[in-house]
Design an enzyme around this catalytic site. Sequence first.
Site, PDB file in Angstrom:
ATOM      1  N   SER A  19      -0.806   4.896  26.780  1.00 42.26           N
ATOM      2  CA  SER A  19       0.132   6.081  26.423  1.00 42.26           C
ATOM      3  C   SER A  19      -0.759   7.223  26.682  1.00 42.26           C
ATOM      4  CB  SER A  19       0.685   6.200  25.229  1.00 42.26           C
ATOM      5  OG  SER A  19       1.407   7.231  24.979  1.00 42.26           O
ATOM      6  N   THR A  35       9.029   5.423  22.691  1.00 43.01           N
ATOM      7  CA  THR A  35       8.914   5.195  24.095  1.00 43.01           C
ATOM      8  C   THR A  35       9.304   3.539  24.236  1.00 43.01           C
ATOM      9  OG1 THR A  35       8.203   5.616  26.442  1.00 43.01           O
ATOM     10  CG2 THR A  35       6.404   4.952  24.668  1.00 43.01           C
ATOM     11  N   LYS A  65      13.367   2.797  22.630  1.00 46.39           N
ATOM     12  CA  LYS A  65      14.462   4.261  22.827  1.00 46.39           C
ATOM     13  C   LYS A  65      15.761   4.108  22.311  1.00 46.39           C
ATOM     14  CE  LYS A  65      11.802   6.666  26.378  1.00 46.39           C
ATOM     15  NZ  LYS A  65      11.725   7.697  27.507  1.00 46.39           N
ATOM     16  N   ASP A 107      13.563  13.814  26.577  1.00 45.47           N
ATOM     17  CA  ASP A 107      13.328  13.676  28.025  1.00 45.47           C
ATOM     18  C   ASP A 107      14.268  14.456  28.933  1.00 45.47           C
ATOM     19  OD1 ASP A 107      11.357  11.539  28.034  1.00 45.47           O
ATOM     20  OD2 ASP A 107      13.110  10.134  27.373  1.00 45.47           O
ATOM     21  N   MET A 134       7.137   6.917  44.725  1.00 43.52           N
ATOM     22  CA  MET A 134       6.318   6.507  43.557  1.00 43.52           C
ATOM     23  C   MET A 134       4.798   5.918  44.306  1.00 43.52           C
ATOM     24  SD  MET A 134       6.782   4.736  40.085  1.00 43.52           S
ATOM     25  CE  MET A 134       8.320   5.599  39.570  1.00 43.52           C
ATOM     26  N   GLN A 179       8.677  17.589  27.890  1.00 44.70           N
ATOM     27  CA  GLN A 179       9.296  16.787  26.763  1.00 44.70           C
ATOM     28  C   GLN A 179       8.255  16.823  25.689  1.00 44.70           C
ATOM     29  OE1 GLN A 179       8.394  13.640  25.804  1.00 44.70           O
ATOM     30  NE2 GLN A 179       6.524  13.315  27.115  1.00 44.70           N
TER      31      GLN A 179
END
Length: 485
Positions: free
Chosen positions: A229, A274, A278, A314, A403, A456
């Site tokens: 993270s 996260t 969530k 978010d 991505m 965020q």
Amino acid sequence: MICASLTSPTMDAALADMERASELADIIEVRFDYIHSPAVRPFVERRIKPIIATNRPAREGGNYKGDEENRIALLREAAAAGFDYIDIEMDSVDRLGGAGASKVIVSYHNFEKTPDDLEAIHKQLVAAGADIAKLAVMANDIRDTLRIFDLLRGAGAPTIGLCMGEEGVITRILGPRFGSFLSFGALADGKQSAPGQIPIRDMRELYRVNEINADTKLYGVIANPVAHSMSPAIHNAAFREKGINAVYLPLKVADVRRFVTEFRKLDMQGYSVTIPHKVDVIAVMDEVDQFVKDIGAMNTVVNRGGRLHGYNTDCLGALRAIESVMGGDEPLRGRRVVMLGAGGTSRAIGYGVKARGGKLIILNRTVAKAEKLAGEIGCDWGPMDRLPELTFDVLVNTTSVGMHPNVDETPAPADVLKKGMVVFDAVYNPMETRLLREAAERGCVTVSGVDMFVNQAASQFEMWTDTDAPVEVMRNVVIERLRGH
Ligand code: ATR
């Protein structure tokens, strides 16, 4: 106090490491069980900071495999030579027969679990003649750390207490706050002498362990896994920049409901939440924001006087990133917004766009999912190939197309991108996707996934601290991390 544990295999390397470690650590532990042909005197002669002699046997998690009498003899020699501290295991303390002017750390290790009888073990360590009692036990769940904190608070004698393992990392950061005599760190990543050790540079500069005190406010990210993270780096940098006495912790949590409930006693002031928690975390909030109710997921907890409030930044972060490039009071009102994708991110942003008065249409590869989500939000929907027919002001990509490693792909043909449009891509790896590159080439205003991610986090920071977030500092941390330093 931060203690660097040296695990070098040779005398030369250990002495060089002692010198390096002395710049960042307050005290140095020489792990003689790692050194081939160890000698005690050179460390005493060249020490800059206080030194601890440890010669840990394999049965207590160390490297020493030789004769027991020789093992203890080295510690006696270290005491005679002038080491400040001698670490001896509880079962061997009688054999040491005193340590002269050196202080004795009597230690207990458990690599299996955090045992139920921590207090009883602590009493035995003190009774065995410890100047400092040390308990290093394995955390199998992050809630085990609460028992180490309780022990430290009630210890009544100098004590080192910590939980090993990834679930125990917070005891290495917060131990001194609850009274631990010191906290062990590694000289560098890969040089850990026990599981869960943090590099001493991070202890000092990222977590500011030596500045943590009873007034330090506690925050953290609830995740599983948590090791990769970016949030601790971002938020700790922000607290530091703003001079706020707060620390942000990595929290590896298996059961979010039990965690949040039991950690109320630590009075954590806020959490980021996260994957995969969530949705489940909503059940243990005292209050949630309307967006959380709509979206059915949240990522932010704010503690207001003991009541836990849930938010979804978010959604708020994406809106903030998009609106900041549009200008005006209500930049999305009446604007035509096309959103590609109908997954979790689309859901979070879709409710936000709708609430801000945007005219939303959701296009998705699997049309049934677009129809379902659009039905809930109350907007239009369609298949992806409708995109070229539509006229719009804002394009939002929430699919994973483009991505890494599929960086040559794009979810929208370049000729739909017109000058002046706002094009937002939730993908942040790579930072500039093909979609954003082509959009910029055609004169669109682009917003990247990095902007959403940073915003965020900035929204969380502002809810927690009631001060403006240092957005550029936070962005630089993210960019540095994404570039691999
Ligand atoms: P997230 O939580 O990031 O939104 P998700 O819920 O898994 O992730 O949603 C992924 C979205 O990307 C979905 O809309 C998915 O389309 P489908 O619903 O048809 O699966 C979309 N997506 C993923 N790969 C895609 C591809 N190659 N082409 C088009 N859409 C794609």
